[in-house]
Structures are given as C-alpha cells and as structure tokens.
Scaffold this motif. Structure first.
Motif, PDB file in Angstrom:
ATOM      1  N   PHE A  18       0.893  -1.419  -0.050  1.00  0.00           N
ATOM      2  CA  PHE A  18      -0.294  -0.045  -0.069  1.00  0.00           C
ATOM      3  C   PHE A  18       0.798   1.029  -0.099  1.00  0.00           C
ATOM      4  CE2 PHE A  18      -2.009   3.533   2.120  1.00  0.00           C
ATOM      5  CZ  PHE A  18      -2.983   3.564   1.801  1.00  0.00           C
ATOM      6  N   TYR A  19       1.858   1.180   1.100  1.00  0.00           N
ATOM      7  CA  TYR A  19       2.662   2.494   1.251  1.00  0.00           C
ATOM      8  C   TYR A  19       3.816   2.672  -0.099  1.00  0.00           C
ATOM      9  CZ  TYR A  19       0.291   3.263   5.568  1.00  0.00           C
ATOM     10  OH  TYR A  19      -0.649   3.400   6.550  1.00  0.00           O
ATOM     11  N   THR A  71      -0.533  11.611   8.324  1.00  0.00           N
ATOM     12  CA  THR A  71      -0.831  12.321   7.182  1.00  0.00           C
ATOM     13  C   THR A  71       0.623  12.654   6.613  1.00  0.00           C
ATOM     14  OG1 THR A  71      -2.029  14.335   8.575  1.00  0.00           O
ATOM     15  CG2 THR A  71      -0.701  14.916   6.639  1.00  0.00           C
ATOM     16  N   PHE A  72       0.547  12.289   5.325  1.00  0.00           N
ATOM     17  CA  PHE A  72       1.792  12.253   4.269  1.00  0.00           C
ATOM     18  C   PHE A  72       1.589  13.470   3.442  1.00  0.00           C
ATOM     19  CE2 PHE A  72       1.385   7.879   5.255  1.00  0.00           C
ATOM     20  CZ  PHE A  72       2.510   7.290   5.664  1.00  0.00           C
ATOM     21  N   VAL A  73       2.795  14.301   3.541  1.00  0.00           N
ATOM     22  CA  VAL A  73       2.665  15.528   2.806  1.00  0.00           C
ATOM     23  C   VAL A  73       3.405  15.318   1.437  1.00  0.00           C
ATOM     24  CG1 VAL A  73       3.273  17.927   2.652  1.00  0.00           C
ATOM     25  CG2 VAL A  73       2.501  16.995   4.689  1.00  0.00           C
ATOM     26  N   VAL A  74       2.847  15.312   0.422  1.00  0.00           N
ATOM     27  CA  VAL A  74       3.401  15.183  -0.837  1.00  0.00           C
ATOM     28  C   VAL A  74       3.405  16.468  -1.762  1.00  0.00           C
ATOM     29  CG1 VAL A  74       2.573  12.755  -0.793  1.00  0.00           C
ATOM     30  CG2 VAL A  74       1.283  14.350  -1.817  1.00  0.00           C
ATOM     31  N   PHE A 105      -6.765  14.526   0.468  1.00  0.00           N
ATOM     32  CA  PHE A 105      -7.699  13.581   0.510  1.00  0.00           C
ATOM     33  C   PHE A 105      -7.530  12.361   1.479  1.00  0.00           C
ATOM     34  CE2 PHE A 105      -4.595  11.417  -2.288  1.00  0.00           C
ATOM     35  CZ  PHE A 105      -4.730   9.946  -1.927  1.00  0.00           C
ATOM     36  N   LEU A 106      -8.475  11.776   1.890  1.00  0.00           N
ATOM     37  CA  LEU A 106      -8.369  10.541   2.915  1.00  0.00           C
ATOM     38  C   LEU A 106      -8.708   9.518   2.196  1.00  0.00           C
ATOM     39  CD1 LEU A 106     -10.409  12.508   5.553  1.00  0.00           C
ATOM     40  CD2 LEU A 106      -7.887  12.643   5.251  1.00  0.00           C
ATOM     41  N   VAL A 117      -3.534  12.377   2.875  1.00  0.00           N
ATOM     42  CA  VAL A 117      -2.564  12.763   1.808  1.00  0.00           C
ATOM     43  C   VAL A 117      -2.761  14.103   1.445  1.00  0.00           C
ATOM     44  CG1 VAL A 117      -1.365  12.002  -0.232  1.00  0.00           C
ATOM     45  CG2 VAL A 117      -2.374  10.329   1.076  1.00  0.00           C
ATOM     46  N   SER A 118      -1.905  15.099   1.643  1.00  0.00           N
ATOM     47  CA  SER A 118      -2.155  16.450   1.595  1.00  0.00           C
ATOM     48  C   SER A 118      -0.879  17.276   0.934  1.00  0.00           C
ATOM     49  CB  SER A 118      -2.344  17.160   2.808  1.00  0.00           C
ATOM     50  OG  SER A 118      -1.577  16.984   3.632  1.00  0.00           O
ATOM     51  N   SER A 119      -1.290  18.258   0.320  1.00  0.00           N
ATOM     52  CA  SER A 119      -0.112  19.304  -0.255  1.00  0.00           C
ATOM     53  C   SER A 119      -0.642  20.710   0.054  1.00  0.00           C
ATOM     54  CB  SER A 119      -0.383  19.158  -1.955  1.00  0.00           C
ATOM     55  OG  SER A 119       0.323  17.539  -2.288  1.00  0.00           O
TER      56      SER A 119
END
Length: 121
Positions: A18-19, A71-74, A105-106, A117-119
């Motif tokens: 997944f990751y 949270t993962f900032v991309v 988005f989640l 996942v956010s920017s």
C-alpha cells in the motif's frame, strides 16, 4: 531526538505494498514481523509497520486503529489521488482544499488506519 511512527498490521505484505505503491516509500528493513519504510528523499524519515499480534505490541493495543490518522505531505496530492483510484483504494474523502492551506484526500490503509494525503495550495 528522532520520531518514528509505527502502525500495527494484520498483513505486513499488503500494508507494505500500500505505502510503496501509493506513496513511493522505500523498504529499509523487512522481516516476518516488522517492516521499516522510509521517504525516498530522506531515509531518516521512517515509517514502521509491525505485526499486530506480535509480542512487542501489548495485547490491549492489538485492536484496529481508532481516533488517529497519519498525514503524508506530498508535492502533488491530485497525482497521488489518481494513483489511489488506479490502485482501487478506498476513498474516504475526495481531494478538497481545506481552510488551513492544504489540499487533501483521505484513504484507508489495509490495516484500517486513516491516511491523510495532502499538499500545500
């Protein structure tokens, strides 16, 4: 000081994929009970996945996650969102501009963990 987030999983292979597939994380360490992933840009930014029923996880914490998210900032949330759709991942919330300056988005990982996942926008 270093901070390392670890999540519990019932299926290490599925959770790892997944990751790796969604976010491009790299496998830094892999065993039958624990996988350590890292950012492709900085190997000191690590994310661990441990077998939920492993002896190192106290029995009272071996349930599904609740009341937290990671949270993962991309750089481009919309690109990652399209990849999530291609992978057939469950979408909890479609991309949306939030009041605090992030577009996010989640989704939910195979272990039931809510993933943000956010920017910046």
């Amino acid at each position: 000081m270093k901070i390392l987030t670890n999540i519990c999983s019932d299926n290490l292979i599925e959770s790892t994929q997944f990751y790796v597939n969604l976010l491009g994380l790299k496998i830094k360490y892999d065993s039958d009970w624990y996988v350590q992933l890292c950012s492709p840009e900085d190997s000191d930014i690590e994310y661990g996945i441990i077998q939920r029923k492993h002896a190192l996880v106290p029995e009272s914490f071996q349930q599904l996650p609740n009341g937290m998210y990671v949270t993962f900032v991309v750089s481009d949330v919309d690109t990652v969102y399209r990849k999530a759709i291609e992978l057939g991942l469950p979408i909890v919330q479609e991309p949306k501009n939030e009041f605090y300056g992030q577009r996010r988005f989640l989704t939910k990982d195979p272990s039931g963990c809510l993933i943000d996942v956010s920017s910046p926008f």
